[in-house]
Design a protein around this motif. Structure first.
Motif, PDB file in Angstrom:
ATOM      1  N   GLN A  79       0.820  -1.210   0.000  1.00 22.89           N
ATOM      2  CA  GLN A  79       0.000   0.000   0.000  1.00 22.89           C
ATOM      3  C   GLN A  79       0.855   1.262   0.000  1.00 22.89           C
ATOM      4  OE1 GLN A  79      -2.242  -0.928   3.492  1.00 22.89           O
ATOM      5  NE2 GLN A  79      -3.575  -2.400   2.425  1.00 22.89           N
ATOM      6  N   ARG A  80       2.019   1.218   0.651  1.00 19.52           N
ATOM      7  CA  ARG A  80       2.891   2.387   0.721  1.00 19.52           C
ATOM      8  C   ARG A  80       3.848   2.479  -0.461  1.00 19.52           C
ATOM      9  NH1 ARG A  80       4.546   1.545   7.141  1.00 19.52           N
ATOM     10  NH2 ARG A  80       2.427   1.783   7.979  1.00 19.52           N
ATOM     11  N   GLY A  81       3.902   1.457  -1.273  1.00 21.81           N
ATOM     12  CA  GLY A  81       4.796   1.477  -2.423  1.00 21.81           C
ATOM     13  C   GLY A  81       6.253   1.332  -2.066  1.00 21.81           C
ATOM     14  N   THR A  82       6.559   0.654  -0.959  1.00 22.64           N
ATOM     15  CA  THR A  82       7.955   0.480  -0.545  1.00 22.64           C
ATOM     16  C   THR A  82       8.541  -0.848  -1.023  1.00 22.64           C
ATOM     17  OG1 THR A  82       7.203  -0.308   1.624  1.00 22.64           O
ATOM     18  CG2 THR A  82       7.767   2.026   1.419  1.00 22.64           C
ATOM     19  N   VAL A  83       7.763  -1.625  -1.760  1.00 23.58           N
ATOM     20  CA  VAL A  83       8.281  -2.787  -2.483  1.00 23.58           C
ATOM     21  C   VAL A  83       7.723  -2.730  -3.899  1.00 23.58           C
ATOM     22  CG1 VAL A  83       8.590  -4.296  -0.473  1.00 23.58           C
ATOM     23  CG2 VAL A  83       6.386  -4.265  -1.657  1.00 23.58           C
ATOM     24  N   ASP A  84       8.453  -3.333  -4.835  1.00 22.58           N
ATOM     25  CA  ASP A  84       8.019  -3.351  -6.237  1.00 22.58           C
ATOM     26  C   ASP A  84       7.123  -4.544  -6.545  1.00 22.58           C
ATOM     27  OD1 ASP A  84       9.503  -1.017  -7.067  1.00 22.58           O
ATOM     28  OD2 ASP A  84      11.308  -2.243  -6.861  1.00 22.58           O
ATOM     29  N   TYR A  85       7.209  -5.579  -5.738  1.00 22.38           N
ATOM     30  CA  TYR A  85       6.370  -6.764  -5.917  1.00 22.38           C
ATOM     31  C   TYR A  85       6.340  -7.520  -4.593  1.00 22.38           C
ATOM     32  CZ  TYR A  85      10.765  -9.351  -6.022  1.00 22.38           C
ATOM     33  OH  TYR A  85      11.990  -9.870  -5.679  1.00 22.38           O
ATOM     34  N   LEU A  86       5.373  -8.399  -4.452  1.00 20.04           N
ATOM     35  CA  LEU A  86       5.333  -9.373  -3.367  1.00 20.04           C
ATOM     36  C   LEU A  86       5.296 -10.767  -3.969  1.00 20.04           C
ATOM     37  CD1 LEU A  86       2.795  -7.777  -0.855  1.00 20.04           C
ATOM     38  CD2 LEU A  86       5.275  -7.966  -0.558  1.00 20.04           C
ATOM     39  N   LEU A  87       5.953 -11.698  -3.283  1.00 19.80           N
ATOM     40  CA  LEU A  87       6.059 -13.071  -3.767  1.00 19.80           C
ATOM     41  C   LEU A  87       5.672 -13.998  -2.607  1.00 19.80           C
ATOM     42  CD1 LEU A  87       9.294 -14.420  -5.546  1.00 19.80           C
ATOM     43  CD2 LEU A  87       7.430 -15.822  -4.709  1.00 19.80           C
ATOM     44  N   PRO A  88       4.393 -14.050  -2.236  1.00 16.18           N
ATOM     45  CA  PRO A  88       4.003 -14.875  -1.091  1.00 16.18           C
ATOM     46  C   PRO A  88       4.318 -16.350  -1.325  1.00 16.18           C
ATOM     47  CG  PRO A  88       2.071 -14.137  -2.317  1.00 16.18           C
ATOM     48  CD  PRO A  88       3.234 -13.368  -2.848  1.00 16.18           C
ATOM     49  N   GLN A  89       4.809 -16.984  -0.276  1.00 16.86           N
ATOM     50  CA  GLN A  89       5.164 -18.395  -0.347  1.00 16.86           C
ATOM     51  C   GLN A  89       3.907 -19.235  -0.107  1.00 16.86           C
ATOM     52  OE1 GLN A  89       8.411 -19.027   2.397  1.00 16.86           O
ATOM     53  NE2 GLN A  89       9.546 -17.263   1.609  1.00 16.86           N
ATOM     54  N   LEU A  90       3.319 -19.706  -1.178  1.00 14.68           N
ATOM     55  CA  LEU A  90       2.061 -20.444  -1.119  1.00 14.68           C
ATOM     56  C   LEU A  90       2.360 -21.942  -1.222  1.00 14.68           C
ATOM     57  CD1 LEU A  90      -0.116 -18.117  -3.382  1.00 14.68           C
ATOM     58  CD2 LEU A  90       0.321 -17.986  -0.919  1.00 14.68           C
ATOM     59  N   TYR A  91       2.908 -22.473  -0.145  1.00 16.17           N
ATOM     60  CA  TYR A  91       3.482 -23.817  -0.175  1.00 16.17           C
ATOM     61  C   TYR A  91       2.503 -24.908   0.259  1.00 16.17           C
ATOM     62  CZ  TYR A  91       8.095 -21.566  -0.642  1.00 16.17           C
ATOM     63  OH  TYR A  91       9.178 -20.842  -1.069  1.00 16.17           O
ATOM     64  N   TRP A  92       1.229 -24.748  -0.107  1.00 11.09           N
ATOM     65  CA  TRP A  92       0.213 -25.730   0.251  1.00 11.09           C
ATOM     66  C   TRP A  92      -0.552 -26.130  -1.004  1.00 11.09           C
ATOM     67  CZ3 TRP A  92       0.743 -20.938   2.741  1.00 11.09           C
ATOM     68  CH2 TRP A  92       1.416 -20.997   3.977  1.00 11.09           C
ATOM     69  N   HIS A  93      -1.097 -27.330  -0.969  1.00  8.41           N
ATOM     70  CA  HIS A  93      -1.784 -27.808  -2.168  1.00  8.41           C
ATOM     71  C   HIS A  93      -3.209 -27.277  -2.219  1.00  8.41           C
ATOM     72  CE1 HIS A  93      -4.194 -30.857  -0.019  1.00  8.41           C
ATOM     73  NE2 HIS A  93      -3.109 -31.187   0.652  1.00  8.41           N
ATOM     74  N   ARG A  94      -3.767 -27.368  -3.396  1.00  9.11           N
ATOM     75  CA  ARG A  94      -5.161 -26.954  -3.592  1.00  9.11           C
ATOM     76  C   ARG A  94      -6.071 -27.895  -2.807  1.00  9.11           C
ATOM     77  NH1 ARG A  94      -6.566 -26.345  -9.709  1.00  9.11           N
ATOM     78  NH2 ARG A  94      -7.975 -24.725  -8.933  1.00  9.11           N
ATOM     79  N   GLY A  95      -6.972 -27.309  -2.015  1.00  9.81           N
ATOM     80  CA  GLY A  95      -7.871 -28.100  -1.197  1.00  9.81           C
ATOM     81  C   GLY A  95      -7.347 -28.414   0.192  1.00  9.81           C
TER      82      GLY A  95
END
Length: 519
Positions: free
Chosen positions: A309-325
Motif C-alpha cells: 500500500q505504501r509502495g515500498t516494495v516493487d512486488y510481493l512473492l508470497p510463499q504459497l506452499y500448500w496444495h489446492r484443497g
C-alpha cells in the motif's frame, strides 16, 4: 477498412516487419519498400518464471564447497543450462545466507558454504556473483540478489566464525534464539549497517533486483521469547511490542527501497513473505479463511500489505506452499486473498513448493500436475505476473518428471512483464535489413541508427515470427545488456517458407521502446 489481402506478397517472398511500439508496424519487402499495414500491440507471452537458488547449508549451490574457481563456475553453468531448458528466466540467488557473503564484501566474511571455511576466499580472486550475473544475462536470464538481512548465524558455535563476522565486531547487536543467532531489528545501528550492505550490492553489481524472503523476526519457538526486551525498553516509545517490531521492519523495508531506487531505479526490490498474512480468527475483517499456526503479521512482524500500500516494495512473492484443497491453508483461497487485498495492478508472484513434489506425506504432492494446476490457476488473475519455485535442487531432481511438467507449462519462450518506471520510454531509431537465406539459416540483421549513450540503448531485443496462421511467436531473445548497435540472428527455417518477423526493442524495465523512424 482497406482490404490489404490483395497486396500480400507471394508465398516465396521474404518479408520483414519491425514493431514500432503502439504506433505501427512496417513490412519490408524484397525490394526494400515499406508499408504501414497494422496496429502493433504489446508483445504477447510475458511471464516471470523463476527459481530460488539457496546457498545456506549448500541446499542448491555450490553442490560441494570448494575454493576452486573452475569448479564453482562449472557448477553454476550446469544448473543454469538445465534451468533454461525447463523454461526458467529469473534466478533469485542467495548472496547473504547468514551474516556471510557469496561475494567479496567489506561487511561480511566469505561464506563457509562457498569455500568450506568461513572467511576463506575462492582462488584466483574469483567473484562468484559477478560471474553469475554475466553468465545469466548472456542467456537472457535475470539474476536477483537474495539477502537474509537479520540472520547472523545458523549455529551458536562461535569457533566457526571468522574474525570479520559481526559476532566478533559487534557482539552487542547479536541475539541468540532457537539455536541460531540474529541481528536485533530494533537497533538503529543494525538498520544502518544493513543499509550499507544493500548499497554495496547495488553499487558494485549489475543486478536485476534485491530480494528478501520471509525471515524478519525469527519463527517463534514455543515458550521462548525473542530477547529484545532491553532494546524495546529503550526504543519502544510507548508502542505495543508487536507494533514496535513491525515498525522496525517497515522502516527498514522503506529505507531499502529508497536506497535502491536512488541509485539504480530500474533495479527491483521485493519480498517473499510467509503465505498467510493473518488468519481470519486473528483479523475478522482482513484475515484469510485459513487456520495456519503461524502468520507473517503476528509472528514474523512482516506487514506485507503495508509495504504494498505504501509502495515500498516493487512486488510481493508470497510463499504459497500448500496444495489446492488443503483445509488449513488452501492454495486457491490464499492466491485470491493476496490478489484481493493488495492494490489493483500491484505485481504479485506466487511462490511454489517444488520441494514437496514427490517428497511429502500429503497425497496431493504425489500428483505431478499439482503445481501445474496451481500455476494455471494463477492465469485467471492479471496481477499475478509469474511464479518462483523453491528451490533449484528440487526442480532439477526431476521427481515425478517435474522438469517435464515445467517444460510443458513453459513450452514457449517468454519475456518478463513490464515494470513501473520513473519516466517515459526513450525512442530508438532502428534500421532493419532485408532478410536473406544462407547456409546457416535465414539471416536477419538490424542496427540502431544515430549516436546514443550506451545506457540509452535497448537492453535487449525479442524476435517474433508470424506464419500463415497469423499468430506471433517469440523465437529468440538477445542477451541482456550487450550495449551493441548492430545485431544478427539466424532463423532455422526452410528457405521456401514465408514469414513476418517482428524485432522488438526493450529497455531495462522490459518496456517496448518506440522507434521514431524506421528505414
Amino acid at each position: 477498412m482497406e482490404d490489404k489481402s490483395a497486396r500480400m506478397p507471394p508465398p516465396r517472398l521474404l518479408i520483414l516487419s519491425v514493431v514500432l511500439c503502439l504506433l505501427f508496424s512496417l513490412r519490408v519487402d524484397a525490394n526494400g519498400g515499406t508499408e504501414n499495414f497494422s496496429r502493433a500491440t504489446d508483445p504477447p507471452g510475458r511471464e516471470l518464471r523463476g527459481v530460488w537458488m539457496a546457498t545456506v547449508l549448500n541446499i542448491d549451490y555450490p553442490q560441494r564447497p570448494t575454493t576452486d574457481a573452475s569448479t564453482l563456475m562449472a557448477d553454476f553453468r550446469s544448473q543454469l543450462f538445465r534451468l533454461r531448458r525447463a523454461g526458467i528466466n529469473a534466478i533469485f540467488f542467495q548472496v547473504r545466507p547468514a551474516g556471510d557473503a557469496i561475494y567479496p564484501s567489506r561487511y561480511a566474511p566469505w561464506s563457509e558454504w562457498l569455500t568450506g571455511q568461513q572467511g576463506t576466499a575462492p582462488a584466483s580472486d574469483f567473484d562468484p556473483l559477478a560471474f553469475m550475473i554475466k553468465e545469466a544475462h548472456a542467456q537472457g536470464v535475470e539474476l536477483h540478489a537474495w539477502v537474509n538481512p537479520y540472520r547472523a548465524a545458523m549455529t551458536l558455535d562461535s569457533t566457526r566464525f571468522a574474525a570479520k563476522h559481526l559476532y566478533h565486531r559487534h557482539p552487542d547487536w547479536i541475539r541468540a534464539y532457537g539455536g541460531r543467532q540474529y541481528l536485533d531489528p530494533g537497533l538503529p545501528q543494525v538498520r544502518q549497517h544493513l543499509g550499507l550492505v544493500i548499497e554495496e550490492l547495488v553499487d558494485n553489481y549489475d543486478l536485476d533486483g534485491i530480494h528478501f524472503d520471509d525471515y524478519f523476526y525469527p519463527y517463534p519457538v514455543q515458550g521462548v521469547t525473542f530477547p529484545d526486551s532491553t532494546t524495546y525498553l529503550r526504543y519502544g516509545a510507548g508502542k505495543s511490542l508487536g507494533d514496535w517490531r513491525r515498525e522496525n521492519v517497515n522502516t527498514f523495508i522503506a529505507e531499502t527501497h529508497q536506497r535502491i531506487k536512488s541509485r539504480k531505479p530500474w533495479m527491483q526490490f521485493g519480498v517473499s513473505p510467509f503465505g498467510v498474512w493473518r488468519n481470519r480468527s486473528q483479523d475478522p475483517t482482513t484475515g484469510s479463511a485459513t487456520s495456519a499456526s503461524v502468520s507473517s503479521y503476528d509472528d514474523l512482524y512482516g506487514d506485507a500489505l503495508a509495504w504494498a500500500q505504501r509502495g515500498t516494495v516493487d512486488y510481493l512473492l508470497p510463499q504459497l506452499y500448500w496444495h489446492r484443497g488443503y483445509a488449513p491453508a488452501d492454495y486457491d483461497i490464499l492466491l485470491r486473498w493476496w490478489v484481493n487485498n493488495t492494490p489493483r495492478d500491484f505485481p504479485l508472484l506466487s511462490g511454489q513448493a517444488a520441494y514437496k513434489v514427490g517428497d511429502n506425506p500429503e497425497a496431493a504432492w504425489d500428483d505431478p500436475l499439482e503445481i501445474f494446476r496451481q500455476v494455471n490457476f494463477n492465469d485467471q488473475y492479471p496481477s499475478v505476473a509469474g511464479s518462483v519455485y523453491f528451490s533449484t535442487r528440487s526442480v532439477l531432481a526431476n521427481k515425478l518428471n517435474f522438469v517435464g511438467v515445467l517444460a510443458q507449462r513453459y513450452a514457449t519462450l517468454s519475456i518478463l512483464p513490464p515494470r513501473k518506471a520513473p519516466g517515459g520510454v526513450k525512442e530508438v531509431e532502428v534500421k532493419v535489413f532485408r532478410p536473406r537465406n544462407t547456409d546457416k539459416g535465414r539471416l536477419i540483421v538490424w542496427e540502431v541508427q544515430g549516436e546514443m549513450p550506451k545506457e540509452d540503448l535497448p537492453h535487449y531485443y525479442a524476435i517474433y515470427r508470424r506464419g500463415s496462421d497469423g499468430q506471433r511467436r517469440l523465437i529468440h531473445r538477445t542477451p541482456y545488456g550487450q550495449g551493441c548497435t548492430r545485431y544478427h540472428y539466424y532463423d532455422q527455417v526452410e528457405a521456401s517458407m514465408a514469414y513476418d518477423y517482428f524485432i522488438v526493442a526493450l529497455d531495462r524495465y522490459h518496456r517496448v521502446m518506440p522507434d521514431a523512424v524506421a528505414k
